[in-house]
Design an enzyme around this catalytic site. Structure first.
Site, PDB file in Angstrom:
ATOM      1  N   CYS A 105     -10.159 -13.270  41.319  1.00 42.06           N
ATOM      2  CA  CYS A 105     -10.651 -13.551  42.674  1.00 42.06           C
ATOM      3  C   CYS A 105     -12.094 -13.991  42.523  1.00 42.06           C
ATOM      4  O   CYS A 105     -12.871 -13.340  41.796  1.00 42.06           O
ATOM      5  CB  CYS A 105     -10.556 -12.293  43.536  1.00 42.06           C
TER       6      CYS A 105
ATOM      7  N   CYS B 138     -11.055 -20.461  45.389  1.00 45.97           N
ATOM      8  CA  CYS B 138     -10.418 -19.221  45.836  1.00 45.97           C
ATOM      9  C   CYS B 138      -9.050 -19.135  45.163  1.00 45.97           C
ATOM     10  O   CYS B 138      -8.224 -20.045  45.322  1.00 45.97           O
ATOM     11  CB  CYS B 138     -10.271 -19.294  47.355  1.00 45.97           C
TER      12      CYS B 138
HETATM   13  N1  DGL Z   1     -12.286 -15.522  46.839  1.00 51.81           N
HETATM   14  C1  DGL Z   1     -10.917 -15.331  47.214  1.00 51.81           C
HETATM   15  C2  DGL Z   1     -10.033 -15.385  45.960  1.00 51.81           C
HETATM   16  O1  DGL Z   1     -10.476 -15.943  44.964  1.00 51.81           O
HETATM   17  C3  DGL Z   1     -10.806 -14.109  48.053  1.00 51.81           C
HETATM   18  C4  DGL Z   1      -9.541 -13.987  48.747  1.00 51.81           C
HETATM   19  C5  DGL Z   1      -9.585 -13.265  50.038  1.00 51.81           C
HETATM   20  O2  DGL Z   1     -10.262 -13.729  50.963  1.00 51.81           O
HETATM   21  O3  DGL Z   1      -8.839 -12.283  50.145  1.00 51.81           O
HETATM   22  O4  DGL Z   1      -8.918 -14.946  45.931  1.00 51.81           O
END
Ligand code: DGL
Length: 263
Positions: free
Chosen positions: A188, A78
């Site tokens: 993301c 993430c």
């Molecule tokens: N997959 C997360 C990222 O890479 C998502 C972030 C979120 O939950 O806002 O930033």
């Protein structure tokens, strides 16, 4: 903990939800012998609007659960969690952490138009780590940063191909198209699931890049040196846990077992 790890211990991966399954796929493809435990903290998604402290607290919770399962390495799949909390995690726990950050460097180095778009969460774009990396590599580049407001929520609800998601993407891409970007960085881990739509909405020459494969390579390199790569012949055990809908996570990884866990 790390000192006591053995090569047969699992790789731990966590994300605010299903986005990190895009990273899992890269890791599983490169390291098919490795056992994996994946935590989808969908109950707390999106992380992107939380404070640095809130994100760090969620990362601590996820990390401690993975350490209880004796994970030999933890992949923070993430960008928001990495850019806000990985320094703290590395200082606090005696296990290697692999993070994911927007791939600004290759985009900036290769952009002919000197215009690069970055789609990421508010938490990533406002982090110190992102600011530092961006400053290093984008001096003579026009960087168009756009917060992907609403995208994580749409993906977490299983609405990737819904007309409202497509319309939202069209709007988010507008400022980038206006500046004639030739690279779009997906900052993301949820966004790779939007690539087929993005390709339709962007001019053909725009290159879309994400960091998933680089994360898998880095995971392999870090495991290789202390001899922690699993060379076993038995079929890898892959376990997915979510604290929200099993069905949605299952739709992203239909070939693996998915269980609900209250964490
Ligand atoms: N997959 C997360 C990222 O890479 C998502 C972030 C979120 O939950 O806002 O930033």
């Amino acid at each position: 903990m790390y000192m006591n790890s053995t090569s047969s211990n699992p790789i731990g991966i966590f994300d605010s939800g299903i986005g990190g399954t895009s990273i899992f796929r890269e890791i599983h493809q490169l390291l098919p012998n490795e056992d994996v435990i994946y935590l989808a903290d969908s109950k707390n998604a999106p992380y992107g609007y939380k404070t640095k402290q809130q994100i760090t607290d969620l990362c601590i919770k996820n990390t401690e659960l993975l350490l209880k399962e004796n994970c030999k390495i933890i992949v923070v799949a993430c960008n928001t969690a990495t850019t806000n909390a990985i320094d703290y995690l590395r200082k606090t726990y005696d296990v290697p952490f692999i993070g994911i950050e927007p791939a600004i460097k290759p985009a900036a180095l290769n952009s002919k138009n000197k215009a690069v778009g970055i789609l990421a969460t508010k938490g990533t774009l406002s982090s110190e780590l992102f600011a530092k990396t961006s400053e290093l590599f984008t001096k003579d580049i026009d960087v168009i940063e756009v917060i992907g407001a609403g995208l994580v929520e749409a993906i977490e609800s299983g609405n990737i191909h819904h007309p409202s998601t497509i319309q939202l993407l069209e709007e988010l891409l507008q400022p980038m198209l206006a500046k004639n970007i030739d690279y779009l960085v997906l900052g993301c881990s949820h966004y790779p699931y939007l690539i087929s739509i993005l390709q339709k909405l962007l001019p053909k020459e725009v290159v879309i890049i994400d960091s998933g494969e680089a994360v898998a390579r880095q995971t392999k390199n870090v495991l290789k040196n202390p001899n922690l790569l699993n060379s076993g012949q038995k079929k890898a055990s892959i376990r997915f846990y979510t604290n929200r809908s099993e069905n949605i996570l299952k739709s992203f990884v239909p070939e693996f077992p998915v269980k609900y866990l209250d964490f």
